[in-house]
Each structure stands twice: as structure tokens, then as C-alpha cells.
Scaffold this motif. Structure first.
Motif, PDB file in Angstrom:
ATOM      1  N   LEU A  36      43.418  50.872  50.753  1.00  6.26           N
ATOM      2  CA  LEU A  36      44.488  50.368  49.895  1.00  6.26           C
ATOM      3  C   LEU A  36      44.058  50.594  48.450  1.00  6.26           C
ATOM      4  O   LEU A  36      42.890  50.447  48.118  1.00  6.26           O
ATOM      5  N   GLY A  37      45.000  50.925  47.605  1.00  3.04           N
ATOM      6  CA  GLY A  37      44.676  51.114  46.197  1.00  3.04           C
ATOM      7  C   GLY A  37      45.167  52.459  45.719  1.00  3.04           C
ATOM      8  O   GLY A  37      45.942  53.108  46.417  1.00  3.04           O
ATOM      9  N   PRO A  38      44.791  52.871  44.556  1.00  2.00           N
ATOM     10  CA  PRO A  38      43.767  52.301  43.672  1.00  2.00           C
ATOM     11  C   PRO A  38      44.259  51.053  42.945  1.00  2.00           C
ATOM     12  O   PRO A  38      45.446  50.818  42.839  1.00  2.00           O
ATOM     13  N   ALA A  45      41.128  43.789  42.902  1.00  2.00           N
ATOM     14  CA  ALA A  45      40.389  44.191  44.095  1.00  2.00           C
ATOM     15  C   ALA A  45      39.908  42.970  44.882  1.00  2.00           C
ATOM     16  O   ALA A  45      40.014  42.931  46.112  1.00  2.00           O
ATOM     17  N   ASP A  46      39.389  41.981  44.179  1.00  2.00           N
ATOM     18  CA  ASP A  46      38.927  40.757  44.843  1.00  2.00           C
ATOM     19  C   ASP A  46      40.069  40.044  45.553  1.00  2.00           C
ATOM     20  O   ASP A  46      39.923  39.578  46.686  1.00  2.00           O
ATOM     21  N   VAL A  52      43.394  40.850  52.617  1.00  2.00           N
ATOM     22  CA  VAL A  52      43.129  41.677  53.804  1.00  2.00           C
ATOM     23  C   VAL A  52      42.307  40.882  54.816  1.00  2.00           C
ATOM     24  O   VAL A  52      42.591  40.896  56.020  1.00  2.00           O
ATOM     25  N   MET A  53      41.310  40.160  54.350  1.00  2.00           N
ATOM     26  CA  MET A  53      40.476  39.363  55.252  1.00  2.00           C
ATOM     27  C   MET A  53      41.286  38.247  55.907  1.00  2.00           C
ATOM     28  O   MET A  53      41.060  37.922  57.073  1.00  2.00           O
ATOM     29  N   VAL A  63      35.521  49.480  47.916  1.00  2.19           N
ATOM     30  CA  VAL A  63      34.852  50.755  47.720  1.00  2.19           C
ATOM     31  C   VAL A  63      35.262  51.281  46.354  1.00  2.19           C
ATOM     32  O   VAL A  63      36.450  51.357  46.034  1.00  2.19           O
ATOM     33  N   VAL A  64      34.277  51.639  45.537  1.00  4.36           N
ATOM     34  CA  VAL A  64      34.548  52.188  44.216  1.00  4.36           C
ATOM     35  C   VAL A  64      34.257  53.683  44.267  1.00  4.36           C
ATOM     36  O   VAL A  64      33.153  54.093  44.608  1.00  4.36           O
ATOM     37  N   ASP A  65      35.280  54.471  43.960  1.00  4.60           N
ATOM     38  CA  ASP A  65      35.116  55.935  43.944  1.00  4.60           C
ATOM     39  C   ASP A  65      34.968  56.439  42.544  1.00  4.60           C
ATOM     40  O   ASP A  65      35.559  56.019  41.632  1.00  4.60           O
TER      41      ASP A  65
END
Length: 65
Positions: A36-38, A45-46, A52-53, A63-65
Motif C-alpha cells: 500500500l502506498g506510497p 505510514a504508522d 492493516v494490523m 518498507v521504505v524504498d
């Protein structure tokens, strides 16, 4: 995960945001990840990770790309 399983996860999480399935090679096997994202901020993100949890995906992570 198979590509179909990853797509099914995205369908379950469709209300949380835009997503995509991406392949990843691990130990010679292709795995498919639901992403999901960016997102623009750490706070977003948090919050998304928490949401999601709450849907039962306890292994989810940022995950940081």
C-alpha cells in the motif's frame, strides 16, 4: 505467496488505500507482496500499518524504498 493470494490481500485492504502487487526474489523463489502506498509522512505510514494490523495482518511492516 502466490500472485493471486497477494491480490486477494489487496482486495481485503482496498478501503485503506491504493495498492499494488510486487514480485520479490527470496532464496531463489519469487514471492508476491501486497503493498500500500506510497505515503508522504511517517505518521501516515504508522497509521496505515496500525489499520492493516487491525485487519488481522500482524506480519505487516513499513518498507521504505
Amino acid at each position: 505467496h502466490s500472485e493471486d493470494n497477494a491480490a486477494a490481500v489487496l482486495n481485503r485492504l482496498a478501503g485503506l488505500g491504493q495498492g499494488r502487487v510486487t514480485p520479490a526474489l527470496k532464496d531463489g523463489q519469487t514471492l508476491y507482496r501486497s503493498r500500500l502506498g506510497p505515503l508522504a509522512t511517517v505518521e501516515q505510514a504508522d497509521k496505515l500499518l496500525n489499520d492493516v494490523m487491525k485487519q488481522g495482518f500482524n506480519g505487516a511492516r513499513i518498507v521504505v524504498d
